[in-house]
Structures are given as C-alpha cells and as structure tokens.
Design an enzyme around this catalytic site. Structure first.
Site, PDB file in Angstrom:
ATOM      1  N   GLU A  25     -84.805  -7.433  15.406  1.00 21.07           N
ATOM      2  CA  GLU A  25     -84.651  -6.278  15.984  1.00 21.07           C
ATOM      3  C   GLU A  25     -85.919  -5.314  16.342  1.00 21.07           C
ATOM      4  O   GLU A  25     -86.214  -4.503  17.255  1.00 21.07           O
ATOM      5  CB  GLU A  25     -83.986  -5.450  15.236  1.00 21.07           C
ATOM      6  CG  GLU A  25     -84.384  -4.934  13.922  1.00 21.07           C
ATOM      7  CD  GLU A  25     -83.300  -4.127  13.180  1.00 21.07           C
ATOM      8  OE1 GLU A  25     -83.734  -2.798  13.038  1.00 21.07           O
ATOM      9  OE2 GLU A  25     -82.288  -4.509  12.653  1.00 21.07           O
ATOM     10  N   ASP A  26     -87.009  -6.087  15.392  1.00 26.19           N
ATOM     11  CA  ASP A  26     -88.267  -5.124  15.699  1.00 26.19           C
ATOM     12  C   ASP A  26     -89.636  -5.894  16.275  1.00 26.19           C
ATOM     13  O   ASP A  26     -90.692  -5.253  16.200  1.00 26.19           O
ATOM     14  CB  ASP A  26     -88.773  -4.602  14.285  1.00 26.19           C
ATOM     15  CG  ASP A  26     -87.664  -3.501  13.714  1.00 26.19           C
ATOM     16  OD1 ASP A  26     -87.328  -2.777  14.585  1.00 26.19           O
ATOM     17  OD2 ASP A  26     -87.690  -3.415  12.608  1.00 26.19           O
TER      18      ASP A  26
END
Length: 176
Positions: free
Chosen positions: A56-57
């Site tokens: 996600e990051d």
C-alpha cells in the site's frame, strides 16, 4: 526468509520517512517485526511484519511479493493492507470489520502494527500535544474512534502484553 525480507523492506521504503518526521520509515516495519518475534511469531509472520506496508505504501506488486516470499506471506501482508482508493472512513471501517473475522496470525500482525503506531503517536503527542493531529488526514476524534475500535476488534488478545500496552496507550492519548 527474514533476512531477505529485511533487505527487501529497506529497498522498498528507501526514501520514505515517518509521517511528519525525518525518522526513516523502515524503523516502523522493524518495530512491527520485533513485536511479532516477541509474541512468538514464526519466520513467515515476521517477514510479513517487515513487508506489511510494501503493497500500500511502496508500490510493490502482489505478484512480486508472492514470487519472492510465497503465498502465505502475501496473504498476511494483504490482510494488513488498505485499499487506498477508498475514502479514509471506509478504509478504517473495513479494517475494523475485517479484524473480527481475521485469522489469528492476521490479528497478530494487525496488533503489532497498531501497537508500533500507537507507540509513535504517544511519544509524539507527549512532545507536540494537539499539534500532532495536523499530521493526519483525520484529527483527534477520528483517530480516537479508529484506535478505540482497534482495541475492541482485537479483544480476543486481552490479557496479552502487546494488547494491554496498545489499549493503555490508546487510553492515555485519547483521554480527553
């Protein structure tokens, strides 16, 4: 596997810093992995702790994570990842709803992740006071709702040291 996950996480989070600080981001996955090790996690779960924010990051593809670390690690990382295309409230509600039906290892990963986050939040809150909430997409009240909900959702871990520390920090930070 853990050594490879360390190298991979360092590369994936290379230029990132913790929200609103100059602290290298990699300190967070390292702390999550340490908490998991202290909880008795196996190498797959520790590796997932190191890699939990890569999807996600850090823009890592699921296929790459699975090819390098296997389907189990990928599943664990997916369980602790949010769909960033959704609004904040929807993402957090999905996390809270999912924790109640999550497998034991998925809950362990979430507990370690949220405990590491709350340790940082508590330290920063002690130093900055209410100015801290400007770092976040949502302020004090929304963060209180979310972290209080985390404690409720992970209630099966009551009596364990990580859970008790998490809930004590939530109570201290969100006491007003």
């Amino acid at each position: 596997m853990v050594a490879e996950a360390v190298r991979f996480a360092i590369a994936a989070h290379d230029s990132q810093c913790r929200k609103g600080t100059q602290i290298p981001y990699i300190t967070h996955p390292f702390e999550v992995a340490l908490i998991l090790a202290q909880m008795g996690a196996d190498d797959n779960l520790i590796a997932a702790g190191l890699l939990h924010d890569t999807l996600e990051d850090a823009g890592v593809a699921e296929a790459e994570l699975e090819a390098r670390f296997g389907a189990r690690v990928l599943k664990l990382v997916q369980s602790d990842s949010e769909d960033k295309s959704l609004p904040w409230e929807a993402r957090k509600r999905a996390t809270l709803d999912g924790l109640g039906r999550a497998e034991r290892e998925e809950q362990m990963l979430a507990l370690a992740d949220k405990l590491a986050n709350m340790r940082s939040i508590a330290a920063d809150y002690a130093a900055l006071g209410d100015a801290l909430w400007q770092r976040f997409r949502r302020g004090y009240e929304q963060q209180k709702w979310y972290y209080t909900g985390i404690c409720t959702a992970l209630g099966a871990w009551e009596g364990t040291k990580p859970y008790e520390e998490l809930c004590a920090l939530v109570g201290r930070v969100f006491s007003r």
